[in-house]
Write an enzyme that holds these catalytic residues in place. Structure first.
Site, PDB file in Angstrom:
ATOM      1  N   LYS A   1       0.820  -1.210   0.000  1.00 25.88           N
ATOM      2  CA  LYS A   1       0.000   0.000   0.000  1.00 25.88           C
ATOM      3  C   LYS A   1       0.857   1.264   0.000  1.00 25.88           C
ATOM      4  O   LYS A   1       0.670   2.153  -0.822  1.00 25.88           O
ATOM      5  CB  LYS A   1      -0.926   0.029   1.222  1.00 25.88           C
TER       6      LYS A   1
ATOM      7  N   GLU B   1      -1.394   5.404   6.200  1.00 27.45           N
ATOM      8  CA  GLU B   1      -1.884   4.791   7.436  1.00 27.45           C
ATOM      9  C   GLU B   1      -3.184   5.447   7.892  1.00 27.45           C
ATOM     10  O   GLU B   1      -3.388   5.761   9.064  1.00 27.45           O
ATOM     11  CB  GLU B   1      -0.821   4.854   8.545  1.00 27.45           C
TER      12      GLU B   1
ATOM     13  N   GLY C   1       3.285  -2.579  14.617  1.00 27.56           N
ATOM     14  CA  GLY C   1       4.232  -3.675  14.565  1.00 27.56           C
ATOM     15  C   GLY C   1       4.583  -4.030  13.139  1.00 27.56           C
ATOM     16  O   GLY C   1       4.016  -3.498  12.185  1.00 27.56           O
TER      17      GLY C   1
END
Length: 192
Positions: free
Chosen positions: A29, A96, A175
Site C-alpha cells: 500500500k 496509514e 508492529g
C-alpha cells in the site's frame, strides 16, 4: 445557468478526486502511495503528504515502505490538521489512514471538492478481519479504489488478511513481521 460557447471555453475546470489504496499488512500500500506521489512531483504538481503522528515505526517525519522507499511527510495528530496544512496544494497523500479519526472521510471530500487529488492508503481490515477505522467510509466516496494483496506466508496464495502473531487484543498495535503476517482467507480462518 447556461454557458455560452465563449465563456464555457474560458471556464477553467478543476476536478478533484479521491483514490484509495487498501489491503493487508505487507501488501504494498505505502509503496504504491509513494509511487503515485513521486509521479505527481515529477509532473511538478504541489504535493503534501500526511501521516498520523503515532506512526513512528520507520521514521518520525517520512513515510517509509517496507522496502525502505520513502518520501517526506508531515505528521499530524488529527484529520482536521490536513485541511489547515494543504493550502496551495494540488495533490494530498495520506498514509496509514486507518489510524485517523472518523472525520477523515469528510476531510477527503472537502479537499476533493476544492479540486485536489487525494490519495489515501491504509488497512481496510483490522487483525480480526473487521472494517478498520475511516477506510470503509472513504472507499464509499472514492472515485478509485485499488485493493492490493500480499502473499500468504502459509500457502503462497494472495493474502488480504493481517494475522496477528501476538496475544494482544488491542485494535491498534503498531508492529511489523514480529507481530503480523499476511494470510489468505483459508489460512487466516484455518479452513483446511
Amino acid at each position: 445557468m447556461l454557458f455560452s460557447e465563449h465563456n464555457f471555453g474560458a471556464r477553467r475546470a478543476t476536478y478533484g478526486s479521491i483514490e484509495v489504496i487498501c489491503g493487508s499488512m505487507f501488501s504494498g500500500k505505502t509503496e504504491e502511495l509513494i509511487r503515485r506521489l513521486k509521479r505527481a512531483q515529477f509532473a511538478k504538481l504541489n504535493v503534501e503528504i500526511f501521516k498520523p503522528s503515532v506512526d513512528i515505526r520507520y521514521d518520525e517525519q517520512r513515510v517509509v515502505s517496507h522496502d525502505q522507499n520513502s518520501i517526506s511527510s508531515t505528521p499530524v495528530s488529527n484529520s482536521s490538521a490536513i485541511l489547515l496544512l494543504s493550502a496551495d496544494t494540488r495533490v494530498v497523500g495520506i498514509d496509514e489512514a486507518q489510524f485517523f479519526d472518523d472525520e477523515l472521510p469528510n476531510v477527503c471530500v472537502q479537499l476533493a471538492n476544492k479540486g485536489l487529488r487525494v490519495i489515501v492508503a491504509g488497512l481496510d481490515m483490522d487483525f480480526k478481519g473487521k472494517p478498520f477505522g475511516p477506510i470503509p467510509a472513504i472507499m464509499a466516496v472514492a472515485e478509485h479504489v485499488t485493493k492490493v494483496h500480499a502473499v500468504c506466508v502459509r500457502c503462497g496464495a494472495p493474502a488480504n488478511y493481517s494475522y496477528r502473531l501476538t496475544n494482544n487484543d488491542k485494535q491498534v498495535l503498531l508492529g511489523e513481521k514480529e507481530s503480523y503476517e499476511p494470510r489468505c482467507r483459508s489460512c487466516y480462518y484455518n479452513l483446511d
